[in-house]
Design a protein around this motif. Structure first.
Motif, PDB file in Angstrom:
ATOM      1  N   GLU A   1      11.993   4.523  10.283  1.00  0.00           N
ATOM      2  CA  GLU A   1      12.748   4.066   9.082  1.00  0.00           C
ATOM      3  C   GLU A   1      11.912   3.109   8.189  1.00  0.00           C
ATOM      4  N   GLU A   2      10.901   2.186   8.899  1.00  0.00           N
ATOM      5  CA  GLU A   2       9.875   1.459   8.226  1.00  0.00           C
ATOM      6  C   GLU A   2       8.822   2.285   7.352  1.00  0.00           C
TER       7      GLU A   2
ATOM      8  N   GLN B   1       9.573   4.959   6.058  1.00  0.00           N
ATOM      9  CA  GLN B   1      10.153   5.579   4.853  1.00  0.00           C
ATOM     10  C   GLN B   1      10.228   4.798   3.656  1.00  0.00           C
ATOM     11  N   LYS B   2      10.287   3.527   4.115  1.00  0.00           N
ATOM     12  CA  LYS B   2      10.353   2.496   2.604  1.00  0.00           C
ATOM     13  C   LYS B   2       8.993   2.480   1.899  1.00  0.00           C
ATOM     14  N   HIS B   3       7.929   2.767   2.281  1.00  0.00           N
ATOM     15  CA  HIS B   3       6.674   2.883   1.711  1.00  0.00           C
ATOM     16  C   HIS B   3       6.391   4.460   1.163  1.00  0.00           C
TER      17      HIS B   3
END
Ligand code: HEM
Length: 179
Positions: A107-108, A110-112
């Motif tokens: 999830e982390e 995916q933010k980038h």
């Protein structure tokens, strides 16, 4: 202060960040601790763990008062560290040298997912390819569809990703995927 006003850049420091040649910073003073590393193996772990960053006098004293005194009284001063902030490239290199990786969830990662901030997962590791995308020999747009994603399958399917390319990609590793 017996500093000789020599300015050491963060880039310079990269060439002096292992046992062959090791610089260590206390406040803004850069010491050459190469000899100390080979003579005093009990300090080795601490010194190598804290390369590439500004260490405060207090921290060093707290770890070991005699190490602090040795450095202050007999330490070989190389100069002062430049005042500029560290580049992203530098930070990545130091993490690589220290094999100091953070754990990230998917999830982390995916933010980038943007060109200005582009991470991918390859073989359970996390890579920041924000800068690399533009020098990637396979063109930046081959990487874009995978921004923020697990690109392992695609990466491994490309024959041109040789052993050399696999080794080189480690320069961009920032972390490990959290299971
Ligand atoms: C740090 C990571 C990476 C490194 C070091 C790397 C390195 C390379 C190298 C050396 C080539 C060969 C260029 C040539 O000889 O023509 C290449 C080609 C290529 N790479 Fe990467 N690459 C990386 C990441 C990726 C990623 C994440 C993707 C997409 C998932 C990707 C997709 C491609 C493609 C499509 C080509 C072109 C293949 C072709 O020309 O037939 N690469 N890469």
């Amino acid at each position: 202060m017996n500093s000789n006003q020599n300015i050491v850049t963060w880039e310079d420091l990269l060439d002096h960040s292992d046992e062959k040649s090791c610089y260590f910073i206390i406040d803004d003073t850069v010491y050459d601790v190469t000899e100390l590393l080979s003579l005093q193996s009990n300090y080795k772990e601490f010194l190598l763990k804290n390369i590439g960053q500004i260490n405060r006098e207090e921290q060093v004293k707290q770890f070991n008062e005699s190490l602090f005194l040795i450095l202050k009284q007999q330490g070989k001063i190389v100069g002062n560290i430049e005042k500029k902030p560290q580049s992203e490239y530098f930070k990545r290199k130091v993490r690589f040298l220290k094999a100091e990786y953070q754990e990230f969830t998917l999830e982390e990662v995916q933010k980038h997912n943007k060109m200005q901030d582009l991470w991918v997962v390859l073989d359970q590791n996390v890579y920041d390819l924000t800068e690399y995308q533009f020098i990637h020999p396979g063109r930046p747009d081959s990487i874009h569809p995978y921004a923020g994603k697990d690109a392992t399958e695609k990466f491994n399917s490309i024959n041109k990703h040789t052993e050399g390319a696999r080794k080189f990609r480690e320069n961009y590793k920032i972390g490990i995927l959290k299971k």
